[in-house]
Design an enzyme around this catalytic site. Structure first.
Site, PDB file in Angstrom:
ATOM      1  N   ARG A  25      -0.339  15.328  12.030  1.00 52.19           N
ATOM      2  CA  ARG A  25      -0.012  15.206  10.045  1.00 52.19           C
ATOM      3  C   ARG A  25       0.369  15.900   9.361  1.00 52.19           C
ATOM      4  NH1 ARG A  25      -2.228   9.254   8.294  1.00 52.19           N
ATOM      5  NH2 ARG A  25       0.183   9.277   7.200  1.00 52.19           N
TER       6      ARG A  25
ATOM      7  N   VAL B  14       6.642   8.198  16.223  1.00 55.99           N
ATOM      8  CA  VAL B  14       6.348   8.367  14.826  1.00 55.99           C
ATOM      9  C   VAL B  14       5.663   9.328  14.782  1.00 55.99           C
ATOM     10  CG1 VAL B  14       6.094   8.224  12.407  1.00 55.99           C
ATOM     11  CG2 VAL B  14       7.723   6.427  13.994  1.00 55.99           C
TER      12      VAL B  14
ATOM     13  N   ARG C 276      -3.549   9.831   1.483  1.00 56.74           N
ATOM     14  CA  ARG C 276      -2.365  10.909   2.022  1.00 56.74           C
ATOM     15  C   ARG C 276      -1.963  11.459   0.105  1.00 56.74           C
ATOM     16  NH1 ARG C 276      -2.958  13.380   5.843  1.00 56.74           N
ATOM     17  NH2 ARG C 276      -0.700  14.248   5.936  1.00 56.74           N
TER      18      ARG C 276
ATOM     19  N   LYS D 153       1.200  -1.332  -0.240  1.00 54.76           N
ATOM     20  CA  LYS D 153       0.238   0.359   0.248  1.00 54.76           C
ATOM     21  C   LYS D 153       0.623   0.951   0.066  1.00 54.76           C
ATOM     22  CE  LYS D 153      -1.832   3.261   3.675  1.00 54.76           C
ATOM     23  NZ  LYS D 153      -0.949   3.070   4.333  1.00 54.76           N
ATOM     24  N   ASN D 154       2.075   0.835   0.493  1.00 57.43           N
ATOM     25  CA  ASN D 154       3.034   2.455   0.824  1.00 57.43           C
ATOM     26  C   ASN D 154       3.612   2.855  -0.746  1.00 57.43           C
ATOM     27  OD1 ASN D 154       1.355   3.196   3.319  1.00 57.43           O
ATOM     28  ND2 ASN D 154       3.159   2.592   4.767  1.00 57.43           N
TER      29      ASN D 154
ATOM     30  N   ASP E  64       3.768   1.869  11.515  1.00 56.31           N
ATOM     31  CA  ASP E  64       2.315   0.624  11.017  1.00 56.31           C
ATOM     32  C   ASP E  64       2.164  -0.740  11.533  1.00 56.31           C
ATOM     33  OD1 ASP E  64       2.366   3.028  10.155  1.00 56.31           O
ATOM     34  OD2 ASP E  64       2.118   2.057   8.193  1.00 56.31           O
TER      35      ASP E  64
ATOM     36  N   ARG F 124      -9.064   0.136   2.927  1.00 57.21           N
ATOM     37  CA  ARG F 124      -7.663   1.188   2.211  1.00 57.21           C
ATOM     38  C   ARG F 124      -6.751   0.562   1.680  1.00 57.21           C
ATOM     39  NH1 ARG F 124      -4.902   5.334   3.900  1.00 57.21           N
ATOM     40  NH2 ARG F 124      -4.587   5.073   5.346  1.00 57.21           N
TER      41      ARG F 124
HETATM   42  C1  LIG Z   1       0.911   6.439   2.426  1.00 55.69           C
HETATM   43  C2  LIG Z   1       2.311   6.230   3.026  1.00 55.69           C
HETATM   44  O1  LIG Z   1       3.174   5.308   2.981  1.00 55.69           O
HETATM   45  N1  LIG Z   1       2.030   6.119   4.242  1.00 55.69           N
HETATM   46  C3  LIG Z   1       2.976   5.615   5.748  1.00 55.69           C
HETATM   47  C4  LIG Z   1       3.286   7.514   5.484  1.00 55.69           C
HETATM   48  O2  LIG Z   1       2.801   7.961   6.188  1.00 55.69           O
HETATM   49  P1  LIG Z   1       3.320   9.665   5.464  1.00 55.69           P
HETATM   50  O3  LIG Z   1       4.626   9.810   4.551  1.00 55.69           O
HETATM   51  O4  LIG Z   1       2.514  10.276   6.650  1.00 55.69           O
HETATM   52  O5  LIG Z   1       4.417   9.641   7.426  1.00 55.69           O
HETATM   53  P2  LIG Z   1       5.645  10.719   7.410  1.00 55.69           P
HETATM   54  O6  LIG Z   1       6.759   9.706   7.403  1.00 55.69           O
HETATM   55  O7  LIG Z   1       5.681  11.886   6.648  1.00 55.69           O
HETATM   56  O8  LIG Z   1       5.300  11.403   8.880  1.00 55.69           O
HETATM   57  C5  LIG Z   1       6.273  10.543   9.672  1.00 55.69           C
HETATM   58  C6  LIG Z   1       6.081  12.261  11.024  1.00 55.69           C
HETATM   59  O9  LIG Z   1       6.449  13.080  10.262  1.00 55.69           O
HETATM   60  C7  LIG Z   1       6.018  14.397  10.457  1.00 55.69           C
HETATM   61  N2  LIG Z   1       5.472  14.990   9.389  1.00 55.69           N
HETATM   62  C8  LIG Z   1       5.427  14.928   8.540  1.00 55.69           C
HETATM   63  C9  LIG Z   1       5.941  15.617   7.378  1.00 55.69           C
HETATM   64  C10 LIG Z   1       5.542  16.902   7.454  1.00 55.69           C
HETATM   65  O10 LIG Z   1       5.686  17.221   6.708  1.00 55.69           O
HETATM   66  N3  LIG Z   1       5.538  17.259   8.812  1.00 55.69           N
HETATM   67  C11 LIG Z   1       6.182  16.770   9.651  1.00 55.69           C
HETATM   68  O11 LIG Z   1       5.992  17.170  11.242  1.00 55.69           O
HETATM   69  C12 LIG Z   1       4.905  13.735  10.863  1.00 55.69           C
HETATM   70  O12 LIG Z   1       3.286  14.090  11.636  1.00 55.69           O
HETATM   71  C13 LIG Z   1       5.048  12.312  11.589  1.00 55.69           C
HETATM   72  O13 LIG Z   1       4.954  12.467  12.534  1.00 55.69           O
HETATM   73  O14 LIG Z   1       5.110   7.056   6.741  1.00 55.69           O
HETATM   74  C14 LIG Z   1       4.258   6.412   7.952  1.00 55.69           C
HETATM   75  C15 LIG Z   1       5.799   6.011   9.054  1.00 55.69           C
HETATM   76  O15 LIG Z   1       6.621   5.451   8.030  1.00 55.69           O
HETATM   77  C16 LIG Z   1       3.515   5.183   7.736  1.00 55.69           C
HETATM   78  O16 LIG Z   1       3.340   5.221   9.125  1.00 55.69           O
HETATM   79  C17 LIG Z   1       2.296   5.894   6.911  1.00 55.69           C
HETATM   80  O17 LIG Z   1       1.540   4.213   6.686  1.00 55.69           O
HETATM   81  C1  LIG Z   2      -0.843   5.117   8.459  1.00 49.87           C
HETATM   82  C2  LIG Z   2      -1.187   4.516   7.762  1.00 49.87           C
HETATM   83  O1  LIG Z   2      -1.208   5.041   6.129  1.00 49.87           O
HETATM   84  P1  LIG Z   2      -1.519   6.559   5.113  1.00 49.87           P
HETATM   85  O2  LIG Z   2      -0.369   7.268   6.196  1.00 49.87           O
HETATM   86  O3  LIG Z   2      -2.007   5.884   4.089  1.00 49.87           O
HETATM   87  O4  LIG Z   2      -2.627   7.371   6.409  1.00 49.87           O
HETATM   88  C3  LIG Z   2      -1.012   3.317   7.656  1.00 49.87           C
HETATM   89  O5  LIG Z   2      -0.962   2.379   6.347  1.00 49.87           O
HETATM   90  O6  LIG Z   2      -0.545   2.655   8.786  1.00 49.87           O
END
Ligand SMILES: CC(=O)N[C@H]1[C@@H](OP(=O)(O)OP(=O)(O)OC[C@H]2O[C@@H](n3ccc(=O)[nH]c3=O)[C@H](O)[C@@H]2O)O[C@H](CO)[C@@H](O)[C@@H]1O
Ligand SMILES: C=C(OP(=O)(O)O)C(=O)O
Length: 446
Positions: free
Chosen positions: A129, A336, A100, A26-27, A314, A422
């Site tokens: 987020r 995280v 996302r 999914k990711n 996750d 999802r």
């Molecule tokens: C669709 C997808 O791939 N989702 C994954 C992706 O989410 P996603 O890419 O949204 O997660 P991030 O690694 O960006 O987020 C990690 C941390 O960084 C913070 N942050 C991130 C971006 C930003 O602009 N500012 C900020 O502060 C977030 O709030 C969080 O605390 O990676 C996460 C961490 O492995 C996984 O749990 C999710 O399943």
């Molecule tokens: C947090 C998750 O995904 P998303 O970033 O798509 O919300 C997840 O796959 O557990």
């Protein structure tokens, strides 16, 4: 309590036994689909699961003029981006809040069209987020960003330029944003403090197949040399290590035995070490991994989630359900996401003993320590779980409730199961194949 009408009745107490198969991650898959937008030729993506996040991105790509059709083998998509420039983009608002992924359209659309409109994002409600890193990065490449009532409007007055970026935290999404933007930017981009999750490495493989030049150092630095043009790719998506771990946790919590076809050791090493410490058994072969409860007592552990190669966040929620069956006190430190432990209150209603703390428990201090978030937990076990009425809060929390209901005595009503689609392909069929006693009121299953 808000109750959705998609309800699953789960009659607990039966160990899950048998075989299921996981397909592409999914990711990774939705991002590889977005990458196709960068090419001047069609791409072929294999091992694509039928999950909602894939359907959402398919709809978004089609809206932007990409033709998406099934390929020759099951689970193959052919993505043809050759008519993007002439697309008449309408109804993009319909995608607001869907996942996302829309944020990752920024770089490819800026390169192709010089502008992009990004509707409000969705994804799991497990913390604030924010997307500040994404916009900071895009501004560094030379984009302008205007916040509008219904989303963000971006423009690239001229070709985006490579740049030197240091992420404040190794964000997966922001790293992907840099990759998808830098590959066609002018000159070299150096990204430090990058995320290095296996799904990111697989996205780099996709981009390299398209003609990109990307070097990964061992110290979280990624160097991208921009090129003028990218072609298409043919790629088999890496399997979903998050889904695989969810089924592994289900095997442990229900005293079961599940062969997860497609699960790969390389991307799950940290999970496997933890599984073994808890007392779970596994056996790896060329096609997948068998996970089972070997009998006897499970052991409590201290667990801290982290960016890769740490314990993936996750994986946390499903494993916590198994930890309610371990003897002693387990400590969980979620580093995280600041709000990923709220799902435990429903487990307590079922009979678990889980106490949440604002402090960083179990070793290192994290970003959330001094900020009042309940981001640590102590799980005291083993506890018998009883069936309950449950409302699914988020994707992994939802799967965790299914596991808890399956491990519990009696019947649970699990509301909001559509959310699980999802990220878990055909999860109801898989549950039935594994012998779970589940019912959709008024519908036949299996
Ligand atoms: C669709 C997808 O791939 N989702 C994954 C992706 O989410 P996603 O890419 O949204 O997660 P991030 O690694 O960006 O987020 C990690 C941390 O960084 C913070 N942050 C991130 C971006 C930003 O602009 N500012 C900020 O502060 C977030 O709030 C969080 O605390 O990676 C996460 C961490 O492995 C996984 O749990 C999710 O399943
Ligand atoms: C947090 C998750 O995904 P998303 O970033 O798509 O919300 C997840 O796959 O557990």
């Amino acid at each position: 309590m808000t109750v959705n009408d998609d309800v699953l009745l789960v009659h607990g107490g039966t160990p899950l036994e048998g075989e299921i198969r996981v397909r592409g991650a999914k990711n990774l898959v939705p991002k590889a689909m977005v990458a196709a937008l960068l090419g001047s030729e069609p791409s072929r993506l294999r091992n694509v699961p039928d999950i909602r996040d894939v359907r959402v991105v398919r709809g978004l790509l089609q809206l932007h003029g990409v033709t998406v059709r099934p390929g020759e083998e099951p689970g193959e998509l052919v993505l043809d981006p050759t008519r993007v420039e002439s697309a008449n983009v309408a109804d993009i608002d319909a995608h607001a809040g869907s996942s996302r992924i829309p944020i990752l359209f920024c770089g490819p659309l800026l390169h192709r069209l010089g502008h992009a409109f990004i509707p409000g994002l969705g994804g799991c409600d497990i913390g604030g987020r924010p997307i500040d890193f994404h916009f900071d990065v895009l501004r560094q490449f030379g984009a302008t960003i205007e916040k509008r009532a219904d989303g963000q409007y971006l423009e690239a007055p001229q070709r985006l330029r490579g740049t030197k970026i240091r992420l404040p935290y190794p964000s997966v999404g922001a790293t992907e944003q840099v990759l998808l933007t830098a590959v066609l930017a002018e000159g070299v981009t150096e990204l430090s403090n990058a995320a290095v999750e296996p799904e990111i490495e697989d996205l780099i493989c996709v981009l390299q197949k398209m003609g990109a030049i990307i070097a990964m150092d061992t110290d979280r630095t990624i160097r991208i040399t921009g090129v003028e043009k990218l072609g298409g790719y043919t790629h088999r998506a890496l399997p979903d290590r998050l889904e695989a771990a969810s089924w592994a946790s289900a095997a442990l919590a229900t005293n079961g035995n599940i062969y997860v076809r497609g699960a790969q050791q390389r991307s799950m090493m940290t999970f496997l070490n933890t599984y073994r410490k808890v007392g779970g058994a596994f056996e790896i072969d060329d096609e997948g991994i068998r996970f089972w409860h070997p009998g006897g007592q499970l052991k409590s552990i201290a667990l801290e989630t982290d960016v890769h190669p740490g314990f993936q966040t996750d994986w946390q929620q499903p494993l916590v359900v198994a930890l309610t069956q371990a003897t002693g006190l387990s400590i969980i430190h979620e580093t995280v996401y600041e709000s990923r432990l709220g799902f435990t209150s429903a487990l307590n209603q079922m009979g678990a003993h889980i106490q949440l703390y604002r402090e960083c428990l179990g070793g290192s201090a994290c970003r959330f320590g001094a900020r009042n978030f309940l981001h640590s937990a102590v799980v005291s076990g083993p506890t018998k779980l009883q069936g309950a009425d449950l409302v699914i809060p988020d994707l992994r929390g939802g799967f965790s409730y299914l596991i808890a209901a399956l491990a519990a005595e009696g019947t649970s009503r699990v509301h909001g199961i559509e959310l699980i689609n999802r990220g878990y392909e055909n999860f109801m069929e898989k549950l039935v194949e594994l012998g779970a006693k589940v019912e959709l009121p008024g519908k036949a299953l299996g």
